[in-house]
Design a protein around this motif. Structure first.
Motif, PDB file in Angstrom:
ATOM      1  N   PRO A 501     -15.039  12.528 -25.149  1.00  0.00           N
ATOM      2  CA  PRO A 501     -15.707  12.227 -26.988  1.00  0.00           C
ATOM      3  C   PRO A 501     -16.909  11.713 -27.013  1.00  0.00           C
ATOM      4  CG  PRO A 501     -13.240  11.499 -27.033  1.00  0.00           C
ATOM      5  CD  PRO A 501     -13.327  11.609 -25.643  1.00  0.00           C
ATOM      6  N   ASP A 502     -16.911  10.404 -26.913  1.00  0.00           N
ATOM      7  CA  ASP A 502     -18.107   9.372 -26.741  1.00  0.00           C
ATOM      8  C   ASP A 502     -19.531   9.635 -26.671  1.00  0.00           C
ATOM      9  OD1 ASP A 502     -16.244   8.743 -29.248  1.00  0.00           O
ATOM     10  OD2 ASP A 502     -15.256   7.285 -28.909  1.00  0.00           O
ATOM     11  N   HIS A 503     -19.242  10.347 -25.547  1.00  0.00           N
ATOM     12  CA  HIS A 503     -20.396  10.402 -24.305  1.00  0.00           C
ATOM     13  C   HIS A 503     -20.335   9.056 -24.297  1.00  0.00           C
ATOM     14  CE1 HIS A 503     -22.076  14.598 -25.552  1.00  0.00           C
ATOM     15  NE2 HIS A 503     -20.582  14.752 -26.246  1.00  0.00           N
ATOM     16  N   LEU A 504     -19.979   8.503 -23.749  1.00  0.00           N
ATOM     17  CA  LEU A 504     -20.185   7.171 -23.041  1.00  0.00           C
ATOM     18  C   LEU A 504     -20.290   6.294 -21.001  1.00  0.00           C
ATOM     19  CD1 LEU A 504     -16.982   4.736 -24.638  1.00  0.00           C
ATOM     20  CD2 LEU A 504     -19.776   4.802 -25.317  1.00  0.00           C
ATOM     21  N   LEU A 505     -19.532   7.726 -20.651  1.00  0.00           N
ATOM     22  CA  LEU A 505     -19.883   8.024 -19.306  1.00  0.00           C
ATOM     23  C   LEU A 505     -21.157   8.839 -18.825  1.00  0.00           C
ATOM     24  CD1 LEU A 505     -16.051   8.932 -18.659  1.00  0.00           C
ATOM     25  CD2 LEU A 505     -17.481   6.281 -18.804  1.00  0.00           C
ATOM     26  N   ASN A 506     -21.523   8.014 -17.983  1.00  0.00           N
ATOM     27  CA  ASN A 506     -23.167   9.087 -17.981  1.00  0.00           C
ATOM     28  C   ASN A 506     -23.743  10.051 -18.501  1.00  0.00           C
ATOM     29  OD1 ASN A 506     -25.211   9.158 -16.072  1.00  0.00           O
ATOM     30  ND2 ASN A 506     -23.730  10.214 -14.754  1.00  0.00           N
ATOM     31  N   PRO A 507     -23.906   9.539 -19.773  1.00  0.00           N
ATOM     32  CA  PRO A 507     -25.089  10.814 -20.790  1.00  0.00           C
ATOM     33  C   PRO A 507     -26.025  10.636 -20.395  1.00  0.00           C
ATOM     34  CG  PRO A 507     -24.427   8.056 -21.541  1.00  0.00           C
ATOM     35  CD  PRO A 507     -23.830   7.588 -20.200  1.00  0.00           C
ATOM     36  N   GLY A 508     -26.600  11.533 -20.279  1.00  0.00           N
ATOM     37  CA  GLY A 508     -28.181  12.419 -20.319  1.00  0.00           C
ATOM     38  C   GLY A 508     -27.771  13.298 -18.842  1.00  0.00           C
ATOM     39  N   VAL A 509     -26.607  13.747 -18.479  1.00  0.00           N
ATOM     40  CA  VAL A 509     -26.311  14.032 -16.944  1.00  0.00           C
ATOM     41  C   VAL A 509     -25.115  15.290 -17.756  1.00  0.00           C
ATOM     42  CG1 VAL A 509     -25.995  14.228 -15.248  1.00  0.00           C
ATOM     43  CG2 VAL A 509     -26.766  12.304 -15.747  1.00  0.00           C
ATOM     44  N   LEU A 510     -25.349  16.283 -17.071  1.00  0.00           N
ATOM     45  CA  LEU A 510     -25.369  17.722 -17.133  1.00  0.00           C
ATOM     46  C   LEU A 510     -24.667  18.300 -18.424  1.00  0.00           C
ATOM     47  CD1 LEU A 510     -22.251  17.089 -14.476  1.00  0.00           C
ATOM     48  CD2 LEU A 510     -23.965  18.577 -14.171  1.00  0.00           C
ATOM     49  N   VAL A 511     -24.486  17.636 -19.777  1.00  0.00           N
ATOM     50  CA  VAL A 511     -23.979  17.951 -20.768  1.00  0.00           C
ATOM     51  C   VAL A 511     -25.143  17.346 -21.567  1.00  0.00           C
ATOM     52  CG1 VAL A 511     -22.145  17.928 -23.106  1.00  0.00           C
ATOM     53  CG2 VAL A 511     -21.195  19.175 -20.414  1.00  0.00           C
ATOM     54  N   GLU A 512     -25.756  17.693 -22.625  1.00  0.00           N
ATOM     55  CA  GLU A 512     -26.873  16.947 -23.807  1.00  0.00           C
ATOM     56  C   GLU A 512     -27.042  16.636 -22.750  1.00  0.00           C
ATOM     57  OE1 GLU A 512     -25.124  15.175 -26.982  1.00  0.00           O
ATOM     58  OE2 GLU A 512     -24.092  16.565 -27.771  1.00  0.00           O
ATOM     59  N   PRO A 513     -28.544  17.039 -21.968  1.00  0.00           N
ATOM     60  CA  PRO A 513     -29.300  16.453 -20.468  1.00  0.00           C
ATOM     61  C   PRO A 513     -30.341  15.998 -21.074  1.00  0.00           C
ATOM     62  CG  PRO A 513     -29.354  19.086 -20.396  1.00  0.00           C
ATOM     63  CD  PRO A 513     -28.396  18.543 -21.111  1.00  0.00           C
ATOM     64  N   ARG A 514     -30.969  14.996 -20.362  1.00  0.00           N
ATOM     65  CA  ARG A 514     -31.948  14.513 -20.888  1.00  0.00           C
ATOM     66  C   ARG A 514     -33.430  15.594 -20.360  1.00  0.00           C
ATOM     67  NH1 ARG A 514     -34.583  10.506 -23.908  1.00  0.00           N
ATOM     68  NH2 ARG A 514     -35.587   8.930 -22.229  1.00  0.00           N
ATOM     69  N   PRO A 515     -34.281  15.648 -20.801  1.00  0.00           N
ATOM     70  CA  PRO A 515     -35.591  16.017 -20.618  1.00  0.00           C
ATOM     71  C   PRO A 515     -36.048  16.134 -18.409  1.00  0.00           C
ATOM     72  CG  PRO A 515     -36.431  15.272 -22.518  1.00  0.00           C
ATOM     73  CD  PRO A 515     -35.157  14.920 -22.209  1.00  0.00           C
ATOM     74  N   VAL A 516     -35.971  16.777 -18.035  1.00  0.00           N
ATOM     75  CA  VAL A 516     -36.489  16.855 -16.506  1.00  0.00           C
ATOM     76  C   VAL A 516     -37.103  15.967 -15.901  1.00  0.00           C
ATOM     77  CG1 VAL A 516     -35.280  18.568 -15.697  1.00  0.00           C
ATOM     78  CG2 VAL A 516     -37.764  18.634 -16.053  1.00  0.00           C
ATOM     79  N   ASP A 517     -38.536  15.799 -17.519  1.00  0.00           N
ATOM     80  CA  ASP A 517     -40.102  14.563 -16.812  1.00  0.00           C
ATOM     81  C   ASP A 517     -39.957  13.444 -18.079  1.00  0.00           C
ATOM     82  OD1 ASP A 517     -39.499  16.337 -19.045  1.00  0.00           O
ATOM     83  OD2 ASP A 517     -41.880  16.672 -19.485  1.00  0.00           O
ATOM     84  N   ALA A 518     -38.511  13.602 -18.495  1.00  0.00           N
ATOM     85  CA  ALA A 518     -38.230  12.016 -18.543  1.00  0.00           C
ATOM     86  C   ALA A 518     -38.144  11.018 -18.155  1.00  0.00           C
ATOM     87  CB  ALA A 518     -36.752  12.797 -20.400  1.00  0.00           C
ATOM     88  N   ASP A 519     -38.509  10.045 -18.178  1.00  0.00           N
ATOM     89  CA  ASP A 519     -37.790   8.433 -17.287  1.00  0.00           C
ATOM     90  C   ASP A 519     -38.094   8.733 -16.018  1.00  0.00           C
ATOM     91  OD1 ASP A 519     -36.157   7.746 -19.792  1.00  0.00           O
ATOM     92  OD2 ASP A 519     -34.594   9.574 -18.867  1.00  0.00           O
TER      93      ASP A 519
END
Length: 977
Positions: A501-519
């Motif tokens: 629930p706190d989005h601690l595990l591998n955030p930015g992937v699958l759910v609420e993802p980072r843009p594909v051209d970020a990082d």
């Protein structure tokens, strides 16, 4: 549950960036709570800043847990501090799903045990860091194997495979990883630990969520075998057995952290054959696949002619077995109860295939070579057909096999529309296509972003999946709305919230993802053109381009005993990412970037990273991307010590040939004094310490007379040792080591060449190739010495006279480093092309009227240590062929001896040098029967065996020479002193 301490996660970007204070608190807590390594050093963070993807995310700390308790403690720290946590196995993720900003857990170092194999139940219980090839070997003793087998099987971990729902070539027969998982021991983001298997009870609210979403689960999930994008929630359906473990497979560490797994095993096919079918192009090959699946193949792989051309161009035509006509091929493996049954099935496939032509390879060298091309595909495809660097990003999209041909034709048009190029290949039996594209990432992510969105729409139009086996990660998570409905995406979010629930595990992937051209990694890497040192012509003289050759596929982490390679001997000894080619490349990339490692060439991080590199050059040939860390180390040392005082060994060992030359001018007096001093142990130890050499090392004896002095004194014009009258000349180049420390080698070689019908020419002027200057980064001085080499040898090369080198490392300098250091001198190419090993000359360049044949060595058994530089630059095929013709029975070692010139002699390297020798050399010598001969052309290899095992080795020239006066001490069989 305590979620209050620390700074909140930035959910809007999906980046999961913790505050500096929270990160510091997490590191302190980890050091208290964890038995394994906790490392937040700049160098370590640089090593883990990326995986095999296009992305760069610098972690706050790297943890190498020793057991499940360490993992539970790490998750607890993440929850208390609000610092995100990312799980990592072999780091071979192509989608960027093994990198994160907070805590990175590397399971591969310690949690890599196979806990049990039950042959009756056909199951195995493994820790997440177990390497797949290790499991395959252990299961193979029972006639079993794990079904899925990605091409990275020699370094991919089971945890990573479970995280990504990996498949590989044999998934067409055995299914994805999810289909082969029985249960998982996990801890989720709430801190709950449980065994996931069949049933939904362990997770409160999950059963209700499934009941409320049955329609979308049944219509959008599990539509075809390779639908791997998003969460595989079809396994939660009642008719699918409500198998929670299988639903957790492919979640990429975003909902739970794996502690252990029970996996299913399948029987190994008793016999196999490989059928290769030729077609006009890849699309035509794909069209043929659906009709061939009825034969029950074990694998159906597609191979493009452009990929094969890369192998021929960079590895040599002899690395490609004879292929049937065509520009696109299907590799179809079939099994049977015996070889006859397997071959009959293969011939039936060939009859049904409507191919241009076909070849059937039984299990053996040709089939192995074909699979090696396929397994190295990710690295080999790292250059487009136009020679540009190619990148992942749209790496493993899949469509139902019946649509594959049409999809490939449209995909070729899409690439043309965007002005990019790639070489498709892949698992055609499952409709999965791999490709790397020459996207101009150095200019930013605009072209990448536009292409990925259009490619996602194309694959979705065929009912396909953005990912067919590598997961979505940072590369494709942002594209999921183009494949799934808003209802399905909402279900993804609700599913994750139940576990994390706190989005601690591998955030930015699958759910609420980072843009594909970020990082993206490459846009943050400024160019670094060199002004002096090596040419790096294949990378336009740009050091940044050179180090960014490393695509992270991790072959440098493969076990050499399993892969047959020589790469990364120090990693083989330490199993530390720091000592892999990939780890070193990442540190050099961060040096180029300049935001994490800020000290440039002279930074302590670069020095630490390169310290245990043996400069073996094996990565230059074994790495599919052609990363040459030995060259990069030379350049880095060259830059770091410009105008500065160097380490002692750069003056002692790095200039050893100069000191030997000075000794040679004293006649017999100098060698006699040096040898006498070295026999007095206190004096020897003091001398070694003063020179920066480890005091435990023995020092080779300096010969009282050099070979060249012996030759000039005793070899008069027309005087020969035997053989037929000469009809062809050959230049015998006596390098500094052979000439001064092992003169019996060139003496034997001269006799052997004369016996074979050559007129042997030993140049009047001695010429040192500068090897030790190169390995210590004294490149200006090395260039001066190589210029002298050209002055001596170029006239012979230009008149067509072959040049024979005896010391593999020095011979390799003339074939490779010479061109890097003197690229503008036309004589360099002539000398490089004229230079041969002794075995190459005796197998391929004998005089036309020569009747020479190798001596009969029937009954002789030998342990053979190919030199690393010979493996990497020159090749060992000719030596192997010559020994086979002579009738010798050989055990050929795969891996470095561990001395590697100056490396193993230097203070601080002794333990690693010995550990490297324990990988292959020392065990082979211990196990050798009495009378076994140790063959090693490398002076370092012979020195290491003598120093550590009391075993004297012989050079190939000494073994084959019939010279009766050959020094018997130099031709002894394996014996311990």
């Amino acid at each position: 549950m305590d979620h209050s301490s620390g700074s909140p996660i930035s959910r809007g970007s999906g980046g999961g960036q913790a505050s500096d204070g929270a990160m510091a608190a997490a590191v302190a807590a980890l050091r208290t709570a964890i038995a394994g390594e906790v490392d937040d050093s700049v160098r370590r963070r640089a090593e883990y800043s990326t995986d095999a993807s296009n992305y760069r995310v610098v972690p706050g700390v790297v943890v190498q847990p020793r057991d499940a308790d360490d993992v539970l403690a790490a998750v607890g720290v993440a929850r208390r501090t609000g610092v995100p946590l990312t799980s990592r196995g072999g780091g071979t993720s192509i989608a960027g799903n093994a990198i994160g900003t907070g805590i990175v857990l590397d399971f591969s170092r310690h949690m890599n045990r196979i806990e049990a194999i039950d042959p009756d139940a056909r199951t195995a219980r493994v820790q997440p860091g177990v390497i797949l090839s290790d499991l395959q070997r252990a299961a193979g003793r029972h006639g079993l194997r794990f079904g899925p087998d990605p091409s990275t099987h020699t370094r991919a971990t089971l945890g990573g495979m479970i995280g990504n729902n990996a498949c590989g070539s044999h998934a067409v027969a055995y299914g994805k990883t999810a289909d082969n998982v029985a249960s998982l021991d996990v801890v989720d983001g709430t801190g709950r630990r449980y065994t996931a298997g069949r049933g939904l009870a362990p997770v409160p609210g999950l059963e209700a969520l499934v009941r409320s979403r049955l329609a979308v689960l049944r219509t959008e999930f599990g539509r075809f075998a390779r639908q791997a994008s998003g969460y595989s929630l079809e396994h939660l359906l009642p008719e699918r057995g409500q198998h929670l473990a299988r639903a957790l497979v492919g979640t990429e560490g975003t909902v739970a952290v794996l502690l252990g797994a029970e996996v299913d095993l399948v029987p190994v096919a008793p016999a196999r054959v490989l059928v290769v079918l030729g077609y006009p192009d890849m699309a035509a090959a794909a069209d043929a696949v659906p009709a061939l699946l009825k034969h029950g193949p074990l694998a159906v792989e597609g191979l493009d002619a452009r990929l094969v051309d890369v192998v021929r161009r960079y590895r040599g035509a002899d690395r490609v077995p004879p292929l049937p006509a065509g520009a696109g091929w299907l590799m179809i493996e079939v099994g049977g109860a015996d070889a006859g049954e397997a071959r009959r099935t293969g011939e039936a496939i060939a009859r049904d295939a409507q191919a241009l032509d076909h070849v059937v390879f039984p299990t053996g060298a040709a089939a192995t070579a074909m699979w090696r091309i396929r397994e190295d595909g990710a690295g080999l495809a790292g250059r487009s057909s136009g020679g540009k660097k190619a990148w992942p990003g749209w790496e493993d999209a899949a469509v139902p096999p019946e649509h594959l041909g049409a999809y490939l034709r449209d995909f070729e048009e899409l690439m043309a529309d965007h002005g990019v190029h790639g070489v498709p290949y892949g698992h055609f039996g499952d409709g999965c296509v791999h490709v790397r594209l020459d996207l101009p990432l150095e200019r930013g992510g605009d072209v990448l972003r536009g292409f990925l969105h259009d490619a996602a729409r194309l694959v979705a139009s065929y009912g396909g999946s953005l990912s067919g086996e590598h997961g979505d990660g940072r590369a494709r998570s942002g594209l999921l709305p183009l494949m799934y409905s808003s209802e399905a995406l909402d279900l993804f979010g609700r599913f994750k919230a139940l576990f994390d629930p706190d989005h601690l595990l591998n955030p930015g992937v699958l759910v609420e993802p980072r843009p594909v051209d970020a990082d993206l990694r490459l846009p943050a890497a400024p160019g670094l053109p060199l002004r002096g040192g090596l040419a790096l012509a294949d990378d336009d003289g740009d050091f940044a381009k050179a180090v960014h050759r490393c695509a992270g596929v991790g072959k440098c982490r493969a076990d050499n005993s399993a892969s047959g390679g020589f790469m990364c001997p120090s990693y083989q000894a330490t199993r530390d990412e720091k000592d892999s080619t990939r780890g070193r490349a990442r540190v050099l990339q961060e040096m180029v970037n300049g935001t994490l490692i800020r000290g440039g060439w002279g930074s302590p991080e670069v020095r630490e990273s390169l310290d245990l590199c043996l400069s073996c050059k094996a990565c230059g040939s074994d790495c599919p991307a052609g990363v040459d860390m030995a060259a990069y180390k030379s350049q880095a040392l060259h830059e770091a010590y410009k105008g500065r005082r160097r380490p002692l060994t750069h003056y002692s060992l790095g200039r050893l040939p100069a000191w030997l030359s000075l000794l040679g001018r004293t006649g017999r007096v100098g060698p006699a004094i040096i040898n006498a001093v070295m026999r007095v142990r206190p004096l020897a130890s003091l001398s070694l310490r003063l020179a920066g050499i480890d005091h435990r090392r023995g020092i080779p004896r300096v010969a009282p007379e050099t070979f060249t002095r012996h030759w000039r004194r005793g070899h008069k014009a027309g005087e020969r040792s035997g053989g037929t009258a000469p009809t062809a000349k050959v230049v015998l180049w006596a390098d500094s080591f052979s000439d001064t420390l092992s003169p019996g080698v060139p003496r034997a070689a001269a006799h052997l060449l004369e016996e074979a019908g050559f007129e042997v020419v030993v140049p009047e002027r001695k010429a040192c190739c500068g090897l030790t200057w190169i390995s210590t980064g004294q490149l200006d001085a090395a260039r001066d010495r190589l210029t002298s080499v050209l002055d001596v040898l170029a006239p012979y090369a230009q008149e067509g006279t072959p040049i024979v080198g005896l010391e593999p490392s020095c011979t390799a300098v003339l074939r490779s480093d010479l061109l890097e250091l003197l690229p503008g001198d036309p004589r360099a190419r002539a000398v490089a092309e004229a230079t041969h090993t002794l075995a190459e000359l005796l197998t391929r360049r004998l005089p036309e009227d020569s009747t020479w044949t190798p001596p009969d060595l029937t009954g002789l058994t030998a342990v053979v240590q190919p030199h690393c530089h010979q493996h990497a630059v020159l090749g060992f095929d000719a030596d192997r062929e010559l020994l086979a013709k002579a009738g010798a029975s050989i055990t050929e070692l795969a891996g470095c001896c561990g001395l590697a010139g100056n490396f193993g002699m230097e203070k601080g390297h002794y333990e690693v040098s010995v550990a490297v020798a324990e990988n292959a050399l020392l065990p082979a010598l211990r196990q050798a029967d009495a009378g076994t001969v140790f063959i090693a052309d490398g002076f370092s290899c012979r020195t290491q065996a003598d120093d550590l095992a009391g075993v004297r080795g012989v050079h190939l020239a000494q073994l084959l020479s019939r010279e009766p006066a050959m020094d018997s001490a130099e031709a002894r069989s394996v014996a311990r002193e």
